[in-house]
Design a protein around this motif. Structure first.
Motif, PDB file in Angstrom:
ATOM      1  N   ALA A  49       0.764  -1.167   0.043  1.00 27.82           N
ATOM      2  CA  ALA A  49       0.001   0.071  -0.094  1.00 27.82           C
ATOM      3  C   ALA A  49       0.761   1.113  -0.134  1.00 27.82           C
ATOM      4  O   ALA A  49       0.642   2.160  -0.667  1.00 27.82           O
ATOM      5  CB  ALA A  49      -0.898  -0.038   1.138  1.00 27.82           C
ATOM      6  N   ASP A  50       1.919   1.119   0.776  1.00 24.02           N
ATOM      7  CA  ASP A  50       3.026   2.360   0.705  1.00 24.02           C
ATOM      8  C   ASP A  50       3.315   2.820  -0.694  1.00 24.02           C
ATOM      9  O   ASP A  50       3.408   4.038  -1.134  1.00 24.02           O
ATOM     10  CB  ASP A  50       3.941   2.072   1.709  1.00 24.02           C
ATOM     11  N   PHE A  51       3.847   1.572  -1.470  1.00 25.15           N
ATOM     12  CA  PHE A  51       4.329   1.746  -2.676  1.00 25.15           C
ATOM     13  C   PHE A  51       3.131   2.281  -3.582  1.00 25.15           C
ATOM     14  O   PHE A  51       3.525   3.319  -4.469  1.00 25.15           O
ATOM     15  CB  PHE A  51       4.575   0.288  -3.090  1.00 25.15           C
ATOM     16  N   LEU A  52       1.957   1.645  -3.641  1.00 22.65           N
ATOM     17  CA  LEU A  52       1.047   2.030  -4.380  1.00 22.65           C
ATOM     18  C   LEU A  52       0.421   3.318  -4.257  1.00 22.65           C
ATOM     19  O   LEU A  52       0.049   4.304  -5.017  1.00 22.65           O
ATOM     20  CB  LEU A  52      -0.244   1.192  -4.196  1.00 22.65           C
ATOM     21  N   ASN A  53       0.614   3.660  -2.719  1.00 21.32           N
ATOM     22  CA  ASN A  53       0.224   5.123  -2.533  1.00 21.32           C
ATOM     23  C   ASN A  53       1.259   6.390  -3.062  1.00 21.32           C
ATOM     24  O   ASN A  53       1.039   7.280  -3.573  1.00 21.32           O
ATOM     25  CB  ASN A  53      -0.001   5.445  -1.084  1.00 21.32           C
ATOM     26  N   ARG A  54       2.442   5.819  -3.209  1.00 20.13           N
ATOM     27  CA  ARG A  54       3.410   6.860  -3.744  1.00 20.13           C
ATOM     28  C   ARG A  54       3.274   6.824  -5.326  1.00 20.13           C
ATOM     29  O   ARG A  54       3.501   7.995  -5.825  1.00 20.13           O
ATOM     30  CB  ARG A  54       4.771   6.077  -3.738  1.00 20.13           C
ATOM     31  N   ILE A  55       2.638   5.963  -6.083  1.00 19.29           N
ATOM     32  CA  ILE A  55       2.260   6.181  -7.282  1.00 19.29           C
ATOM     33  C   ILE A  55       1.066   7.183  -7.737  1.00 19.29           C
ATOM     34  O   ILE A  55       1.510   8.017  -8.537  1.00 19.29           O
ATOM     35  CB  ILE A  55       1.803   4.647  -8.038  1.00 19.29           C
ATOM     36  N   VAL A  56       0.329   7.466  -6.677  1.00 19.77           N
ATOM     37  CA  VAL A  56      -0.618   8.319  -6.889  1.00 19.77           C
ATOM     38  C   VAL A  56      -0.774   9.433  -5.822  1.00 19.77           C
ATOM     39  O   VAL A  56      -1.581  10.146  -5.696  1.00 19.77           O
ATOM     40  CB  VAL A  56      -2.093   7.683  -6.972  1.00 19.77           C
ATOM     41  N   ALA A  57       0.707   9.676  -5.361  1.00 18.31           N
ATOM     42  CA  ALA A  57       0.699  10.807  -4.500  1.00 18.31           C
ATOM     43  C   ALA A  57       0.426  12.134  -5.084  1.00 18.31           C
ATOM     44  O   ALA A  57      -0.020  13.044  -4.502  1.00 18.31           O
ATOM     45  CB  ALA A  57       2.229  10.698  -3.800  1.00 18.31           C
ATOM     46  N   ASP A  58       0.657  12.344  -6.585  1.00 18.40           N
ATOM     47  CA  ASP A  58       0.697  13.399  -7.049  1.00 18.40           C
ATOM     48  C   ASP A  58       0.064  13.312  -8.430  1.00 18.40           C
ATOM     49  O   ASP A  58       0.420  13.595  -9.526  1.00 18.40           O
ATOM     50  CB  ASP A  58       2.169  13.767  -7.447  1.00 18.40           C
TER      51      ASP A  58
END
Lengths: 425, 425
Positions: free
Chosen positions: B73-82
């Protein structure tokens, strides 16, 4: 035993059976419509594109697939031509729950010596479960989440995609179990199990040794074991399998009597028209050639209900009554494998052997019917078996396909786990 | 070009993008709930069975899977952080069709040189289609039949099983394209294509040769081709892929910067806990190490819409502008492969080459969205290519997996078709 089943159970059971018969009967209509969709799709294209598809023979192929569908339908209709022998009261698939409130629950018991039609009141303990996932080993997890048990009213049951997938899997099971084309798969799976069985009981009188094959499917492994001289009982739960094995074991007289086209239902990953339309002859042996006096039976119903020994009468108990249990692509049909393993351990006689081959495609993972599902990895299953009291030996991996179309551009290969297990405690 | 898109198209596009972002954000909640189901199922068992499962470490494993889910989830959230850099107007996933009736349709155009954030008004012709099957190559046909495009009101979008399957596939795509673990798959698939490309243009100045990679996915093949010195453009259509490749190509600085757990989502066919919980480091190379001056871009949108040359302005036409087209696991994403092949033929320059590798898992077979689907076999595709004016050579079969878990007890092996094709007419 039938006292365990309520009227509602019996009615659900009847309805489910009726729906399966309807699925067989509706195969042609459903499959022709699916193929006709392709024809319609062609007409959404430009005339130039249509002409090109014509030129490469696509339209002609669709016609040939129609013809093959009708041949399959002929075969499937033969399977359900006489479903009353299964003790169900069918009115051409029009059965509904309201029809027969005074249904005799003794009908719930059925088992038969194969090579004879089943009859009520057989001595073998048996029952039908009322939860009806077929035990065919499907790659399509998602399909499992459709519930085929939905009630219906007086109208004709309309088979679902789930039902039709079961039918298509059934055709492929015929290839695996009863065709020359399936020999390589059978050699990979059944031969090591049969060899392990023979070795374990070397020098003993086979006719006195009782072998159980849960998840018997279309019955070939159980049949082969019986042919080796063992006393063998298959157990199967899926109506698709039970109806189909009955045709092969009891109503088929000659080798290659039936012709089916198992590979016409998907147009994906097909190398050529010839590969898709190739016929398969069924069966490769005459099941009636089994030596007279061979003790071979199939019992219909849920493994846990039948062999789980929830019985008041000690004489009906299976505890310690089986010399061997052969599970082939079976243990992952469990909602709770702990219970499967406990039962296998309990029903084995002293000196008995459990021979297993299969992957761990947990059939109830991701179900949406609210069934529990315990999904162990292979190390855990082995550890569990030891804790339950088995001693494992001859542990190895066997690479094999399962009802695979060996000419497809997509192959599935299982690294199936094999082991022998004896009762250590 | 944007004149081809109605306000409704643009709004649907925005909504779909917003829903995909929401799916990324909801991964943890969804996946933890799925794992928690297993915990609850344990409590349906007898105390004795629960104790056994505890003893073999099942419960502890569930906790470790939770931890791995949070890492993913941490990785996937980085993808859509911006996500705003993609030119979409998002309000934390709360976008609804009513929000912005005066949406500027120029936002519909986007493409970017990778290694730079995309910006509006880029010169490359491009568009987003409004039909959003991702181009990941899934084994699960059935999943395709869910329609992720359903409209929603003001409430937060609730991701579907379909969305979550896309996310899980995305994680596996990272392994295939950007990890050391994926090297063997890449060597089987990308190396023969790159070798054929190099051979075809041996001795020519690569920087002047324009190579198109439709269905670029996470961009590794296109990146590799650019690294060889060719001018390379990838084309991709799935928001899952586009968001994800942006992280790798533009926001990742070091080898092994990210750690993901791609194999924790199914508990079936797992040999051991270690196999399921093994981490994969991403990426295996520093994408920013690409030599300065390399011409490498990714264009977002539908292949047929972008390269199909439905343009009034001749200068925007792709006809004859591409020296090579590399299709890897791509042509079976077509609803109508005739059109794909016509486009590839039209956009190739004289002397150009089409290099193909892939199976024929027709992505629109069995769709329930009313899309047409033409499903050819391999012989038909080859015959079609010849009729359209290609001359095929170097035809062979390459056995390869695709985003496969090589430690699973079930392996998928494609017999993928390889060929080179030049314009014969």
């Amino acid at each position: 035993m039938s006292g365990r089943f309520s009227e509602k159970d019996v009615q659900e059971e009847q309805m489910h059976f009726s729906n399966v018969v309807t699925a067989f009967q509706q195969y042609a209509q459903y499959s022709l419509a699916a193929n006709n969709r392709r024809r319609k799709d062609m007409y959404t294209l430009s005339q130039a594109d249509r002409a090109l598809l014509d030129a490469i023979g696509y339209k002609k192929k669709l016609q040939e697939v129609d013809t093959a569908i009708l041949a399959n339908a002929d075969f499937l209709n033969r399977i359900v031509a006489d479903p009353e022998i299964f003790g169900h009261d069918l009115s051409a698939g029009e059965y509904s729950a309201e029809d027969d409130p005074n249904e005799d629950s003794s009908r719930h018991q059925k088992s038969w010596n194969s090579l004879d039609p089943p009859s009520r009141g057989d001595d073998n303990p048996c029952s039908h479960g009322h939860s009806h996932y077929g035990h065919t080993h499907s790659h399509g997890h998602n399909l499992q989440t459709s519930d085929p048990r939905r009630p219906h009213g007086q109208g004709k049951y309309k088979p679902t995609d789930f039902d039709m997938d079961k039918l298509r899997s059934t055709l492929k099971q015929f290839v695996r179990d009863w065709s020359e084309d399936g020999k390589s798969e059978r050699d990979l799976c059944y031969e090591p199990m049969k060899r392990a069985l023979e070795e374990h009981f070397e020098g003993q009188e086979r006719g006195k040794l009782r072998v159980l094959v849960p998840g018997a499917g279309l019955g070939r492994l159980a049949y082969d074991v019986a042919t080796l001289g063992f006393s063998c009982q298959g157990n199967e739960f899926s109506h698709y399998m039970l109806l189909s094995s009955h045709l092969i074991l009891n109503k088929t007289d000659s080798i290659g009597e039936h012709t089916i086209y198992p590979y016409i239902h998907s147009f994906s990953n097909i190398p050529s028209k010839a590969a898709m339309l190739r016929p398969v002859k069924i069966p490769d042996v005459r099941p009636s050639d089994i030596p007279p006096g061979t003790d071979f039976s199939l019992v219909a119903g849920d493994f846990e209900e039948i062999y789980g020994d929830d019985v008041a009468d000690e004489s009906e108990s299976h505890a310690g009554r089986w010399d061997a249990v052969l599970t082939c692509f079976f243990i992952d049909t469990a909602k709770n494998a702990v219970n499967y393993l406990r039962i296998i351990h309990r029903i084995l006689a002293p000196g008995g052997v459990w021979i297993n081959l299969g992957p761990l495609l947990w059939h109830f993972e991701n179900n949406d019917t609210g069934d529990p599902s315990i999904e162990l990895d292979l190390e855990e299953v082995r550890e569990l078996a030891r804790k339950i009291g088995f001693q494992l030996s001859d542990e190895r991996t066997i690479e094999t396909s399962y009802t695979s179309n060996d000419q497809s551009m997509l192959g599935y290969i299982y690294k199936a786990a094999f082991w022998k297990a004896t009762k250590a405690s």
